[in-house]
Each structure stands twice: as C-alpha cells, then as structure tokens.
Design a protein around this motif. Structure first.
Motif, PDB file in Angstrom:
ATOM      1  N   LEU A 196       0.794  -0.980  -0.065  1.00  0.00           N
ATOM      2  CA  LEU A 196       0.052   0.087  -0.081  1.00  0.00           C
ATOM      3  C   LEU A 196       1.007   1.366  -0.135  1.00  0.00           C
ATOM      4  CD1 LEU A 196      -2.847  -0.959   2.388  1.00  0.00           C
ATOM      5  CD2 LEU A 196      -2.882  -1.255   0.163  1.00  0.00           C
ATOM      6  N   TRP A 197       2.060   1.193  -0.803  1.00  0.00           N
ATOM      7  CA  TRP A 197       3.003   2.590  -0.879  1.00  0.00           C
ATOM      8  C   TRP A 197       3.335   2.867   0.436  1.00  0.00           C
ATOM      9  CZ3 TRP A 197      -2.022   1.750  -3.025  1.00  0.00           C
ATOM     10  CH2 TRP A 197      -2.010   1.319  -4.099  1.00  0.00           C
ATOM     11  N   GLY A 198       3.601   2.177   1.190  1.00  0.00           N
ATOM     12  CA  GLY A 198       4.093   2.497   2.633  1.00  0.00           C
ATOM     13  C   GLY A 198       5.744   2.144   2.697  1.00  0.00           C
ATOM     14  N   TYR A 199       6.123   2.884   3.910  1.00  0.00           N
ATOM     15  CA  TYR A 199       7.526   2.828   4.223  1.00  0.00           C
ATOM     16  C   TYR A 199       7.534   3.353   5.629  1.00  0.00           C
ATOM     17  CZ  TYR A 199       8.181   7.979   3.727  1.00  0.00           C
ATOM     18  OH  TYR A 199       8.067   9.336   3.972  1.00  0.00           O
ATOM     19  N   ILE A 200       8.777   3.272   6.289  1.00  0.00           N
ATOM     20  CA  ILE A 200       9.057   3.950   7.467  1.00  0.00           C
ATOM     21  C   ILE A 200      10.768   4.314   7.504  1.00  0.00           C
ATOM     22  CG2 ILE A 200       9.658   1.584   8.349  1.00  0.00           C
ATOM     23  CD1 ILE A 200       8.337   4.601  10.510  1.00  0.00           C
ATOM     24  N   ASP A 201      10.846   5.720   7.951  1.00  0.00           N
ATOM     25  CA  ASP A 201      12.279   6.208   8.117  1.00  0.00           C
ATOM     26  C   ASP A 201      12.691   5.280   9.332  1.00  0.00           C
ATOM     27  OD1 ASP A 201      14.453   7.939   9.043  1.00  0.00           O
ATOM     28  OD2 ASP A 201      13.901   8.876   7.326  1.00  0.00           O
ATOM     29  N   ALA A 202      13.932   4.993   9.236  1.00  0.00           N
ATOM     30  CA  ALA A 202      14.600   4.152  10.169  1.00  0.00           C
ATOM     31  C   ALA A 202      14.788   4.998  11.570  1.00  0.00           C
ATOM     32  CB  ALA A 202      15.978   3.466   9.878  1.00  0.00           C
ATOM     33  N   ARG A 203      14.817   6.224  11.508  1.00  0.00           N
ATOM     34  CA  ARG A 203      14.799   7.171  12.643  1.00  0.00           C
ATOM     35  C   ARG A 203      13.396   7.365  13.355  1.00  0.00           C
ATOM     36  NH1 ARG A 203      17.102  12.223   9.192  1.00  0.00           N
ATOM     37  NH2 ARG A 203      15.569  11.121   7.405  1.00  0.00           N
ATOM     38  N   ASP A 204      12.325   7.364  12.474  1.00  0.00           N
ATOM     39  CA  ASP A 204      11.207   7.066  13.201  1.00  0.00           C
ATOM     40  C   ASP A 204      11.009   5.787  13.850  1.00  0.00           C
ATOM     41  OD1 ASP A 204      10.232   9.750  12.920  1.00  0.00           O
ATOM     42  OD2 ASP A 204       9.722   9.575  10.876  1.00  0.00           O
ATOM     43  N   GLY A 205      11.574   4.768  13.026  1.00  0.00           N
ATOM     44  CA  GLY A 205      11.618   3.397  13.801  1.00  0.00           C
ATOM     45  C   GLY A 205      12.111   3.453  15.203  1.00  0.00           C
ATOM     46  N   ALA A 206      13.102   4.215  15.305  1.00  0.00           N
ATOM     47  CA  ALA A 206      13.808   4.290  16.513  1.00  0.00           C
ATOM     48  C   ALA A 206      13.061   5.002  17.561  1.00  0.00           C
ATOM     49  CB  ALA A 206      15.246   4.960  16.260  1.00  0.00           C
ATOM     50  N   GLN A 207      12.513   6.101  17.091  1.00  0.00           N
ATOM     51  CA  GLN A 207      11.378   6.802  17.977  1.00  0.00           C
ATOM     52  C   GLN A 207      10.347   5.695  18.522  1.00  0.00           C
ATOM     53  OE1 GLN A 207       7.455   9.684  17.554  1.00  0.00           O
ATOM     54  NE2 GLN A 207       9.081   9.757  15.838  1.00  0.00           N
ATOM     55  N   ALA A 208       9.814   4.961  17.874  1.00  0.00           N
ATOM     56  CA  ALA A 208       8.584   4.129  18.149  1.00  0.00           C
ATOM     57  C   ALA A 208       9.191   3.235  19.249  1.00  0.00           C
ATOM     58  CB  ALA A 208       8.120   3.629  16.760  1.00  0.00           C
ATOM     59  N   ILE A 209      10.366   2.899  19.008  1.00  0.00           N
ATOM     60  CA  ILE A 209      11.087   1.944  19.937  1.00  0.00           C
ATOM     61  C   ILE A 209      11.197   2.623  21.250  1.00  0.00           C
ATOM     62  CG2 ILE A 209      13.185   0.675  20.445  1.00  0.00           C
ATOM     63  CD1 ILE A 209      13.204  -0.166  17.268  1.00  0.00           C
ATOM     64  N   MET A 210      11.741   3.743  21.229  1.00  0.00           N
ATOM     65  CA  MET A 210      11.875   4.633  22.606  1.00  0.00           C
ATOM     66  C   MET A 210      10.545   4.578  23.276  1.00  0.00           C
ATOM     67  SD  MET A 210      15.304   6.858  22.164  1.00  0.00           S
ATOM     68  CE  MET A 210      15.046   7.414  20.329  1.00  0.00           C
ATOM     69  N   ARG A 211       9.660   5.170  22.518  1.00  0.00           N
ATOM     70  CA  ARG A 211       8.249   5.628  23.038  1.00  0.00           C
ATOM     71  C   ARG A 211       7.541   4.287  23.838  1.00  0.00           C
ATOM     72  NH1 ARG A 211       6.390  10.561  22.453  1.00  0.00           N
ATOM     73  NH2 ARG A 211       7.630  12.023  20.711  1.00  0.00           N
ATOM     74  N   ALA A 212       7.795   3.103  23.023  1.00  0.00           N
ATOM     75  CA  ALA A 212       7.335   1.864  23.510  1.00  0.00           C
ATOM     76  C   ALA A 212       8.125   1.419  24.855  1.00  0.00           C
ATOM     77  CB  ALA A 212       7.422   0.696  22.586  1.00  0.00           C
ATOM     78  N   LEU A 213       9.432   1.591  24.881  1.00  0.00           N
ATOM     79  CA  LEU A 213       9.973   1.285  25.979  1.00  0.00           C
ATOM     80  C   LEU A 213       9.731   2.418  27.287  1.00  0.00           C
ATOM     81  CD1 LEU A 213      13.947   1.042  24.578  1.00  0.00           C
ATOM     82  CD2 LEU A 213      12.268  -0.825  25.692  1.00  0.00           C
ATOM     83  N   ASP A 214       9.445   3.613  27.038  1.00  0.00           N
ATOM     84  CA  ASP A 214       9.150   4.653  27.962  1.00  0.00           C
ATOM     85  C   ASP A 214       7.777   4.197  28.657  1.00  0.00           C
ATOM     86  OD1 ASP A 214      11.442   6.185  27.704  1.00  0.00           O
ATOM     87  OD2 ASP A 214      10.710   7.365  26.385  1.00  0.00           O
ATOM     88  N   ALA A 215       6.731   3.927  27.765  1.00  0.00           N
ATOM     89  CA  ALA A 215       5.643   3.706  27.955  1.00  0.00           C
ATOM     90  C   ALA A 215       5.180   2.344  28.969  1.00  0.00           C
ATOM     91  CB  ALA A 215       4.382   3.632  26.649  1.00  0.00           C
ATOM     92  N   ALA A 216       6.002   1.253  28.413  1.00  0.00           N
ATOM     93  CA  ALA A 216       6.255  -0.026  28.990  1.00  0.00           C
ATOM     94  C   ALA A 216       4.873  -0.309  29.586  1.00  0.00           C
ATOM     95  CB  ALA A 216       7.149   0.084  30.000  1.00  0.00           C
ATOM     96  N   VAL A 217       3.598  -0.395  28.568  1.00  0.00           N
ATOM     97  CA  VAL A 217       2.216  -0.552  29.077  1.00  0.00           C
ATOM     98  C   VAL A 217       2.159  -2.230  29.543  1.00  0.00           C
ATOM     99  CG1 VAL A 217      -0.108  -0.881  28.516  1.00  0.00           C
ATOM    100  CG2 VAL A 217       1.212   1.278  27.794  1.00  0.00           C
ATOM    101  N   PRO A 218       1.830  -2.419  30.644  1.00  0.00           N
ATOM    102  CA  PRO A 218       2.001  -3.961  31.100  1.00  0.00           C
ATOM    103  C   PRO A 218       0.728  -4.712  30.231  1.00  0.00           C
ATOM    104  CG  PRO A 218       1.576  -2.619  33.019  1.00  0.00           C
ATOM    105  CD  PRO A 218       1.416  -1.678  31.949  1.00  0.00           C
ATOM    106  N   GLY A 219       1.389  -6.035  29.871  1.00  0.00           N
ATOM    107  CA  GLY A 219       0.638  -6.616  28.898  1.00  0.00           C
ATOM    108  C   GLY A 219       1.111  -6.712  27.434  1.00  0.00           C
ATOM    109  N   PHE A 220       0.192  -7.211  26.452  1.00  0.00           N
ATOM    110  CA  PHE A 220       0.769  -7.261  25.228  1.00  0.00           C
ATOM    111  C   PHE A 220       0.270  -6.273  24.286  1.00  0.00           C
ATOM    112  CE2 PHE A 220       0.191  -8.704  20.719  1.00  0.00           C
ATOM    113  CZ  PHE A 220       1.357  -8.802  20.272  1.00  0.00           C
ATOM    114  N   ASP A 221       0.802  -5.762  23.537  1.00  0.00           N
ATOM    115  CA  ASP A 221       0.015  -4.671  22.322  1.00  0.00           C
ATOM    116  C   ASP A 221       0.705  -4.862  21.092  1.00  0.00           C
ATOM    117  OD1 ASP A 221      -1.890  -3.499  21.006  1.00  0.00           O
ATOM    118  OD2 ASP A 221      -2.046  -1.618  22.541  1.00  0.00           O
TER     119      ASP A 221
END
Length: 279
Positions: A196-221
C-alpha cells in the motif's frame, strides 16, 4: 535505561543503536555478525543458553538490564529457505522473551512486520487505511512466523501482570540514502502496491521503539509503525481508486496520507513521525 539490542548491525538496528545512545541509553549491542567494537557482543539467538546468559550479564558489559529491543531476525521472505527462516525467527524470539522473563526484565519490544496485514495484497484488504483491528493474514512463511511471534508474546504476557511486551509492525525500512530511488516508483505505482505504498524512516522506527520502552504498558500490544505519508507523489485516494476500487475507505484521506494506519501508535505511544522522503 540499560538495554540489550539484538540485530544491532542490521539496517534498522544500526540506526536504532545510534538513536538510543544519543538519547542517553546504555546499549548492549548483540548480533550474529559484526566486527569487534566497544559495546558489541556476537551471539547466536537460536542458542537459548547464550541468549539467557547475555540477558543476565556479560562480564564488564552489564550485570542487569532494564529492557530488551529484539530486532535480530531473517528480515524478509526468500532470503533463506522457509524452514531456516521459521526456525531462526521463531526460536530467536522465544529465547529472547523467555530469557528476559528469567532475567527479571519487564520491558520487551520486538520487531513484527507489516506483512501480517496481508502483504502483498493479492487479495484486497478488508478496508483502508488498514489497522490492527482485523485478524492477521500471513501470506508467507516469514509472515506466518511474525504472526506466531505475536501470539507467543500475547500468551506469555498473560503470565506476568507487570510484564510489557510490544510488537512493532514496521513498514518497509528506509534511510535517507534510499530516498533518491523513490523517483523510480512514480511511473510505476504497481511496483509499490504490495504494501500500500508504505515505508518507515529508520529514525522514526527508533522513535517508536523508545516510546514503547518509555510507556512499558503492562500486557501485550501491537502497533503498525509507518511514515505519515506514502512513497508516491500521487494522492492516496487516486491510488486506492485505481488499484483497489472495491476496498472501503474508512475515512477521507489526506493528499499523501499513509494507508497503513498509525492511529493506534499515535494514541497509545505518542508516536509522531518526524521524517519524510519529501524533505
């Protein structure tokens, strides 16, 4: 945080390690290949003993971790045989998640894939923009493995009330060096229809990882992680009208709005893409 990063020498992993360090995190870099350097340890992720050992402590490298970012994998279909891809990716993810639990690590973020959405969309998606609300549609052994990794994480997270496991369904990873090649897509939109013509800039991939680490919402998502736009100069609506005329559009689309919905990541993680091939 002190973090283990598997797949640290891959296309995404290289950028993630740089961005994690720039943000002040202490990174224990792990990969099956790579030259000797500070902070890097070679590891076979399919060897459970090595993984458990690495997550528990490595000499002067660390004696305990706050989280694990798991990117190490055969990264796409066809690079190895189906059996080799399944064995490597499934076993590696099991070892990382199981090893993290044994080491008392409460934050695990791992790379899932956009492929679980039904790529290459030879069958129409149920609607667009696609999101996390419909059941996975793996169409390759690689994608099937990513589906099973998510299911593994979902079930394991049930066993620990304070364990956070996050699967990030990364779109096609790009770095700025790749953007010159986007001109070739414009005369052949069908060449990018597969995701569907998508992509992700690796720098924004890193941002998503850091936000997930910071949030650390219990459980799975699980979260789709893509750029806010497509790889095309044409409008998203015109692309859908030509290539997926029977697919329901769930909302009016912005001019170049991604067809891989990142609404869930925005709402829960605060993910906000900062980079685009458009400059």
């Amino acid at each position: 945080m002190r973090l283990a990063l598997t797949g640290s020498n891959g296309k995404l992993g290289t950028v993630v390690e740089r961005e994690l360090r720039a943000a002040g995190h202490d990174v224990v870099a792990l990969d099956v290949v790579g030259e000797r350097r500070d902070g890097f340890t070679r590891i076979d992720l399919t060897d459970s003993g090595s993984v458990f050992d690495a997550l528990s402590g490595i000499d002067e490298r660390h004696r305990g971790l706050d989280g694990v970012v798991h990117l190490g994998a055969v990264p796409a279909p066809g690079l190895e045989t189906d059996v080799a891809t399944f064995r490597n990716n499934m076993l590696a993810t099991f070892n990382v998640i199981h090893g993290a639990r044994k080491a008392g690590i409460r934050r695990v973020v791992f790379a899932s894939s956009e492929t679980v959405l039904g790529l290459p969309f030879d069958l129409d998606p149920p609607y667009a923009p696609v999101d996390e609300q419909y059941d996975t549609r793996p169409e390759s052994i690689y994608s099937l493995t990513k589906h099973l990794e998510e299911e593994l994480a979902r079930k394991v997270a049930r066993w620990d009330a304070d364990l956070s496991i996050t699967a990030l369904r990364f779109s096609n990873v790009m770095t700025p060096d790749d953007y010159a090649g986007f001109a070739a897509f414009q005369s052949d939109p069908a060449s990018r229809k597969w995701n569907l013509w998508g992509y992700i800039d690796a720098r924004d991939g890193a941002q998503a990882i850091m936000r997930a680490l910071d949030a650390a919402v219990p459980g799975f998502d699980r979260f789709i992680i893509a750029a806010a736009d497509t790889v095309m100069e044409r409008s998203s609506a015109s692309l859908m009208a030509e290539y997926f005329p029977s697919v329901e559009l769930r909302r009016e689309l912005g001019e170049h709005e991604t067809l891989l919905s990142i609404d869930h990541a925005r709402e829960v993680l605060g993910y906000a893409p900062q980079h685009s091939w458009r400059g």
